[in-house]
Design an enzyme around this catalytic site. Structure first.
Site, PDB file in Angstrom:
ATOM      1  N   CYS A 175      -9.229 -28.143  10.797  1.00 33.97           N
ATOM      2  CA  CYS A 175     -10.532 -28.805  10.898  1.00 33.97           C
ATOM      3  C   CYS A 175     -10.407 -30.326  10.794  1.00 33.97           C
ATOM      4  O   CYS A 175     -11.269 -31.050  11.283  1.00 33.97           O
ATOM      5  CB  CYS A 175     -11.476 -28.255   9.830  1.00 33.97           C
ATOM      6  N   CYS A 207     -15.047 -27.728   6.147  1.00 39.61           N
ATOM      7  CA  CYS A 207     -13.711 -27.250   5.779  1.00 39.61           C
ATOM      8  C   CYS A 207     -12.714 -28.408   5.759  1.00 39.61           C
ATOM      9  O   CYS A 207     -12.729 -29.273   6.632  1.00 39.61           O
ATOM     10  CB  CYS A 207     -13.256 -26.184   6.771  1.00 39.61           C
ATOM     11  N   HIS A 245      -6.987 -21.580   9.823  1.00 36.35           N
ATOM     12  CA  HIS A 245      -8.312 -21.952   9.304  1.00 36.35           C
ATOM     13  C   HIS A 245      -8.961 -20.786   8.555  1.00 36.35           C
ATOM     14  O   HIS A 245      -9.501 -20.964   7.460  1.00 36.35           O
ATOM     15  CB  HIS A 245      -9.244 -22.430  10.420  1.00 36.35           C
ATOM     16  N   ASP A 275      -8.182  -7.464  -0.112  1.00 38.83           N
ATOM     17  CA  ASP A 275      -7.322  -7.693   1.043  1.00 38.83           C
ATOM     18  C   ASP A 275      -8.135  -7.334   2.267  1.00 38.83           C
ATOM     19  O   ASP A 275      -9.059  -6.524   2.179  1.00 38.83           O
ATOM     20  CB  ASP A 275      -6.077  -6.793   1.016  1.00 38.83           C
ATOM     21  N   GLY A 330      -0.297   5.659   3.149  1.00 42.00           N
ATOM     22  CA  GLY A 330      -1.216   6.741   3.507  1.00 42.00           C
ATOM     23  C   GLY A 330      -2.243   6.335   4.547  1.00 42.00           C
ATOM     24  O   GLY A 330      -2.469   7.050   5.527  1.00 42.00           O
ATOM     25  N   ASP A 390       0.857  -1.183   0.000  1.00 46.93           N
ATOM     26  CA  ASP A 390       0.000   0.000   0.000  1.00 46.93           C
ATOM     27  C   ASP A 390       0.897   1.238   0.000  1.00 46.93           C
ATOM     28  O   ASP A 390       2.118   1.129   0.036  1.00 46.93           O
ATOM     29  CB  ASP A 390      -0.980  -0.035   1.181  1.00 46.93           C
ATOM     30  N   ASP A 412      -2.811   8.377  -1.551  1.00 44.21           N
ATOM     31  CA  ASP A 412      -4.062   9.131  -1.585  1.00 44.21           C
ATOM     32  C   ASP A 412      -4.280   9.827  -0.252  1.00 44.21           C
ATOM     33  O   ASP A 412      -3.639   9.508   0.746  1.00 44.21           O
ATOM     34  CB  ASP A 412      -5.257   8.223  -1.932  1.00 44.21           C
ATOM     35  N   CYS A 423      -9.396 -27.976   5.862  1.00 48.00           N
ATOM     36  CA  CYS A 423      -8.067 -27.511   6.281  1.00 48.00           C
ATOM     37  C   CYS A 423      -7.463 -28.396   7.366  1.00 48.00           C
ATOM     38  O   CYS A 423      -8.158 -29.202   7.995  1.00 48.00           O
ATOM     39  CB  CYS A 423      -8.126 -26.051   6.731  1.00 48.00           C
TER      40      CYS A 423
HETATM   41 ZN    ZN Z   1     -10.728 -25.285   8.567  1.00 49.47          ZN
END
Ligand code: ZN
Length: 371
Positions: A308, A303, A334, A265, A95, A92, A146, A305
């Protein structure tokens, strides 16, 4: 402007999927960028981010400028190498943090003077200085400086900040010395459509590689902000990447993708992960809640992941309530996985021409709420 930075492979309604080219590699869009504030996505290793599908991370210029300083980062090969990420990085302008974190700031036509929040050192940021710092950090995508002073719902303030931002735009472009780094302009104007129009016209007229919508993460009126996102997403230049800055609840991401945005983001997945709030397809679960004390289910049954597949809600609650560091790390892991998975599912839905059905099913599941 050189060749278009983005290649669009499919469009479904206003939603689009494609590939962004950067000098450190491709980025699949729509893309969610984990926020690596001071060159670190808190609690995560670079390989973990890669494995869960992140193609690009964001680093905050203000934080790296204050500590350890851009000269050190440059000597260490730039932030991508310094951090071990070795992939595309967006910085970024600095600013936003100057306006939200720094002390005693005064803005003038040329730039902004402030004291940093760490040591109180007096510093100055101008469009030229911001670009020089971002180039020293080795950014692959830089953002134009900006003026972030405008309150979204105060017309006079929003107009002043937007017009100063517009006057700064060409200075950012003129300051660029590193032709290998892309540079995006930012559309401001608060909640006022005519101000946004004016800002969009000024930004789109210049040869920025991409265009961002800024000033939408300031949370006064979520409904109004959503309206601005829906109105202006489809109107940003179609041939350039469209970046919605700082907005990142999953339901906002789905709506913003529906409005034609490509890049996002937000600190929410990492920040919420540290405070025991886990994003799931059925909403946010607070893992500190007593009702999970003897809940043997995974945090999010939908999920895949590593968290999980390994831990129960009861165990995570135990980790968070006892202050074990594995708790915040698991929550962060997660949440970031959940966000990358959401982006992957949206990319597939757009490519297969079923984004409208995906969007409806996403909201229906969310509205059912947690079990
Ligand atoms: Zn997960």
């Amino acid at each position: 402007m050189a060749d278009p930075m983005i290649r669009l492979d499919a469009q479904d309604g206003d939603a689009r999927t494609g590939l962004l080219t950067t000098r450190r590699g491709p980025v699949r869009t729509p893309a969610f960028m984990p926020v690596g504030t001071a060159g670190s996505v808190k609690g995560m290793f670079p390989a973990e981010l890669r494995d869960m599908g992140a193609d690009i991370v964001l680093a905050n210029t203000y934080h790296l400028h204050v500590r350890p300083g851009e000269d050190l980062v440059r000597r260490m090969g730039g932030v991508a190498r310094f951090s071990g990420w070795n992939g595309p990085v967006l910085t970024d302008s600095g600013g936003y943090q100057v306006f939200s974190l720094a002390e005693r700031r005064t803005i003038d036509e040329d730039g902004v003077t402030f004291q940093d929040h760490v040591e109180g050192t007096r510093r100055r940021l101008t469009p030229e200085r911001s670009i020089a710092i971002q180039e020293a950090l080795g950014a692959d995508i830089m953002m134009a400086l900006d003026d972030c002073t405008g309150a979204p719902s105060d017309r006079a303030l929003a107009a002043d900040a937007m017009r100063r931002t517009a006057r700064w735009l060409p200075r950012n472009l003129a300051a660029r010395a590193d032709a290998g780094a892309a540079l995006f302009g930012i559309v401001q104007g608060g909640l006022f459509d005519d101000l946004r129009e004016e800002s969009l016209a000024a930004t789109a007229a210049l040869p920025f590689d991409g265009v961002a919508l800024g000033g939408v993460s300031v949370g006064e009126s979520r409904e109004e902000i959503r309206r601005v996102v829906a109105t202006f997403g489809p109107r940003l230049p179609a041939g350039r990447p469209r970046y919605l800055m700082g907005m990142g609840r999953p339901e906002d991401l789905v709506e913003a993708v529906a409005s034609g945005f490509d890049m996002f983001d937000c600190v929410l997945p990492t920040r919420h992960g540290r405070t025991a709030q886990l994003f799931t397809s059925r909403g946010v679960l607070n893992m500190r809640n007593a009702k999970y004390r003897d809940d043997g289910r995974p945090p999010d049954p939908d999920c895949a992941c590593a968290v999980c597949r390994t831990f129960t809600r009861a165990y995570l609650r135990h980790l968070y309530t006892t202050g074990e560091m594995t708790g915040p790390r698991a929550g962060t892991y997660h949440n970031l996985f959940h966000f990358q998975d959401l982006m992957a599912r949206m990319r597939a839905a757009i490519a297969e021409g079923r984004f409208a059905a995906f969007r409806a099913a996403f909201h229906a599941t969310l509205e059912e709420g947690p079990e």
